[in-house]
Design an enzyme around this catalytic site. Structure first.
Site, PDB file in Angstrom:
ATOM      1  N   GLU A  44       8.372   3.322  -8.741  1.00 29.06           N
ATOM      2  CA  GLU A  44       8.799   2.210  -8.138  1.00 29.06           C
ATOM      3  C   GLU A  44      10.247   1.573  -9.066  1.00 29.06           C
ATOM      4  O   GLU A  44      10.375   1.704 -10.092  1.00 29.06           O
ATOM      5  CB  GLU A  44       8.032   1.101  -7.965  1.00 29.06           C
ATOM      6  CG  GLU A  44       6.707   1.250  -7.081  1.00 29.06           C
ATOM      7  CD  GLU A  44       5.926   0.062  -6.769  1.00 29.06           C
ATOM      8  OE1 GLU A  44       6.261  -0.913  -7.220  1.00 29.06           O
ATOM      9  OE2 GLU A  44       4.768   0.372  -5.830  1.00 29.06           O
ATOM     10  N   GLU A 111      10.024   0.746   1.811  1.00 25.27           N
ATOM     11  CA  GLU A 111       9.002  -0.244   2.265  1.00 25.27           C
ATOM     12  C   GLU A 111       9.355  -1.575   2.712  1.00 25.27           C
ATOM     13  O   GLU A 111      10.119  -2.247   1.941  1.00 25.27           O
ATOM     14  CB  GLU A 111       7.865  -0.308   1.200  1.00 25.27           C
ATOM     15  CG  GLU A 111       6.597  -1.070   1.747  1.00 25.27           C
ATOM     16  CD  GLU A 111       5.470  -0.973   0.841  1.00 25.27           C
ATOM     17  OE1 GLU A 111       4.485  -1.553   1.176  1.00 25.27           O
ATOM     18  OE2 GLU A 111       5.604  -0.282  -0.124  1.00 25.27           O
TER      19      GLU A 111
END
Length: 205
Positions: A44, A111
């Site tokens: 991430e 996301e």
């Protein structure tokens, strides 16, 4: 991985396995490939992760990026909220996506970002995007299987579609099993192995 014969397996690198140093990141990512049978890793973050991405890619480890709502940084983000809603935040996300692609990622998870922003990012990149709560404009989609099958029993995010409610069926099945065991119904004769002759019974004593 041992049971897989066609799917791409990506190891989602846990929190602090790639944050402390590039050496730690390389060692931990290498374990995913060498020991766990993964074919790549996911991490991430945006431009703050470029050095790690470059080190892994240079070592021959395929890397998938992840922008938008990044669960490992959820407390910094102020909770599970949609990301990229302001012009400034959207611009930063697009710039991060382009920088990650330049660093060598082969795909990008988006996301919980507005659908229009996900479409812009997808159009700007030459690598595929995978959406989760990012609309239909991404190249692919992903959902957590426990959410889509209704296994958690908790409130699910807006972007989740529950394709089944298996939790209810599983609870009913387990309760039925418990009841039949307590009442002596299960196991019945049809679930039991029996000796074939009286002579064999006598030899046991």
């Amino acid at each position: 991985a041992r049971g897989n014969n066609k799917s791409l397996i990506i190891g989602d690198m846990p929190f602090l396995t790639y944050h402390t140093s590039t050496a730690d990141a390389l060692r931990n990512a290498g374990r995913f490939l060498q020991e766990a049978g993964a074919q790549g890793v996911k991490l991430e973050g945006g431009r703050e992760r470029l050095e790690v991405v470059k080190v892994l890619v240079d070592a021959g480890i395929p890397v998938m990026g992840h922008l938008g709502l990044t669960p490992q940084s959820v407390h910094q983000l102020g909770g599970f909220k949609v990301q990229g809603k302001t012009d400034e935040a959207a611009r930063k996300l697009i710039e991060d996506a382009l920088a990650l692609e330049q660093a060598g990622i082969f795909a990008l998870v988006l996301e919980c970002v507005p659908a229009g922003l996900a479409e812009q990012v997808t159009a700007a990149l030459s690598i595929p995007t995978i959406g989760i709560g990012a609309g239909a404009g991404c190249n692919g989609q992903v959902l957590v299987i426990h959410d889509m099958l209704g296994l958690n029993g908790n409130k699910v995010p807006k972007f989740v579609k529950q394709f089944a409610n298996l939790r209810k069926e599983m609870l009913q099945a387990v309760l039925a099993y418990k009841t039949e065991v307590e009442e002596g119904i299960f196991p019945g004769p049809e679930h039991t192995f029996l000796l074939e002759a009286k002579e064999r019974i006598e030899k046991l004593y």
